[in-house]
Design a protein around this motif. Structure first.
Motif, mmCIF file in Angstrom:
data_model
loop_
_atom_site.group_PDB
_atom_site.id
_atom_site.type_symbol
_atom_site.label_atom_id
_atom_site.label_comp_id
_atom_site.label_asym_id
_atom_site.label_seq_id
_atom_site.Cartn_x
_atom_site.Cartn_y
_atom_site.Cartn_z
ATOM 1 N N TRP A 202 34.430 33.340 73.779
ATOM 2 C CA TRP A 202 35.167 34.059 72.733
ATOM 3 C C TRP A 202 36.655 34.138 73.057
ATOM 4 N N LEU A 203 36.964 34.444 74.308
ATOM 5 C CA LEU A 203 38.375 34.546 74.702
ATOM 6 C C LEU A 203 39.097 33.216 74.507
ATOM 7 N N ALA A 204 38.452 32.131 74.904
ATOM 8 C CA ALA A 204 39.085 30.815 74.755
ATOM 9 C C ALA A 204 39.344 30.493 73.285
ATOM 10 N N MET A 205 38.346 30.722 72.438
ATOM 11 C CA MET A 205 38.517 30.429 71.011
ATOM 12 C C MET A 205 39.541 31.348 70.360
ATOM 13 N N ALA A 206 39.520 32.629 70.731
ATOM 14 C CA ALA A 206 40.451 33.585 70.134
ATOM 15 C C ALA A 206 41.894 33.297 70.544
ATOM 16 N N ILE A 207 42.113 32.988 71.812
ATOM 17 C CA ILE A 207 43.471 32.696 72.280
ATOM 18 C C ILE A 207 44.003 31.427 71.620
ATOM 19 N N THR A 208 43.159 30.392 71.545
ATOM 20 C CA THR A 208 43.606 29.149 70.905
ATOM 21 C C THR A 208 43.908 29.365 69.431
ATOM 22 N N PHE A 209 43.033 30.077 68.732
ATOM 23 C CA PHE A 209 43.243 30.358 67.306
ATOM 24 C C PHE A 209 44.518 31.171 67.104
ATOM 25 N N GLY A 210 44.684 32.218 67.913
ATOM 26 C CA GLY A 210 45.845 33.099 67.717
ATOM 27 C C GLY A 210 47.161 32.415 68.020
ATOM 28 N N LEU A 211 47.238 31.692 69.141
ATOM 29 C CA LEU A 211 48.490 31.033 69.486
ATOM 30 C C LEU A 211 48.839 29.935 68.485
ATOM 31 N N THR A 212 47.824 29.174 68.059
ATOM 32 C CA THR A 212 48.093 28.126 67.078
ATOM 33 C C THR A 212 48.539 28.711 65.742
ATOM 34 N N LYS A 213 47.929 29.808 65.360
ATOM 35 C CA LYS A 213 48.323 30.484 64.120
ATOM 36 C C LYS A 213 49.749 31.002 64.223
ATOM 37 N N LEU A 214 50.107 31.533 65.369
ATOM 38 C CA LEU A 214 51.466 32.049 65.570
ATOM 39 C C LEU A 214 52.491 30.928 65.502
ATOM 40 N N ILE A 215 52.191 29.822 66.182
ATOM 41 C CA ILE A 215 53.128 28.699 66.166
ATOM 42 C C ILE A 215 53.226 28.094 64.769
ATOM 43 N N GLY A 216 52.081 27.987 64.094
ATOM 44 C CA GLY A 216 52.097 27.416 62.744
ATOM 45 C C GLY A 216 52.861 28.283 61.758
ATOM 46 N N SER A 217 52.743 29.600 61.878
ATOM 47 C CA SER A 217 53.433 30.500 60.960
ATOM 48 C C SER A 217 54.939 30.558 61.211
ATOM 49 N N SER A 218 55.357 30.163 62.428
ATOM 50 C CA SER A 218 56.792 30.180 62.741
ATOM 51 C C SER A 218 57.514 28.950 62.232
#
Length: 220
Positions: A202-218
């Motif tokens: 869960w941690l691996a999937m959540a961190i990857t999803f969150g960081l990618t979402k943050l970079i994509g939204s920027s």
């Protein structure tokens, strides 16, 4: 009063021979106990390989799904992660086990030189040595099996949110399964192993999803 007659010499001799035969057989054929230390080695490699394939591929797909709703992009990303990860696992395992093989061969050579033995290596000794090709194949196969689970779960779902949910749900179930199987065969606590593996995934999937979402939204 009648006294008990002693056993005839022939009967006593037969009894003595039978007891000696049983004792000799017990000494020559001891009960073999399963070596759990050896089983834990290949079990650990198989479970870790499948778990790595599952977590890395699912995390890649979740990361792409955080910024792209296209199913094709998610599937291609997952497949590329499967191939790259399987090759990486196979090469890494081959190099590692081959180094171990070199160490074992050098040890055998030193032992034979110390006793002055010149005979060729026996079949049993050959079987006990690590096999780099088998180890590489097993690692690649285990990784591929784990990676196929999230990949197949998303292949036939068109809705973006449902597809993300399927990847997360199937991956969670597979993580519990891997943790439980590894604990049972390795004689470890099942509940603790399942929770540990599940939380890690869960941690691996959540961190990857969150960081990618943050970079994509920027807008990068």
């Amino acid at each position: 009063m009648a006294l008990a007659q002693p056993a005839a010499p022939s009967e006593a001799k037969v009894l003595t021979i039978s007891i000696n035969d049983v004792e000799r057989q017990m000494r020559e054929e001891p009960k073999e106990e399963f070596d759990y230390s050896q089983r834990s080695q290949w079990l650990r490699a198989a479970v870790l390989g499948a778990n790595d394939g599952l977590v890395s591929t699912a995390s890649l797909m979740m990361g792409v799904g955080a910024v792209r709703q296209d199913i094709k992009a998610m599937i291609i990303t997952g497949f590329a992660g499967l191939v790259a990860g399987a090759c990486s696992m196979a090469i890494g395992e081959f190099v590692s086990v081959y180094s171990q093989l070199d160490i074992e061969m050098a040890k055998v050579k030193r032992e034979r030189q110390s006793v002055g033995a010149r005979e060729s290596m026996s079949t049993e000794e050959n079987e006990n040595l690590p096999n780099p090709i088998q180890a590489a194949t097993a690692s690649a196969l285990a990784f591929s099996i784990g990676a196929m689970m999230p990949l197949l779960s998303a292949s036939f779902v068109r809705d973006h949110k449902v597809r993300l949910g399927m990847v997360a749900g199937v991956s969670s179930f597979a993580l519990l399964m891997f943790g439980g199987v590894g604990a049972v065969l390795g004689r470890a606590p099942v509940g603790r192993s399942c929770v540990r593996v599940l939380i890690g995934g869960w941690l691996a999937m959540a961190i990857t999803f969150g960081l990618t979402k943050l970079i994509g939204s920027s807008g990068l």
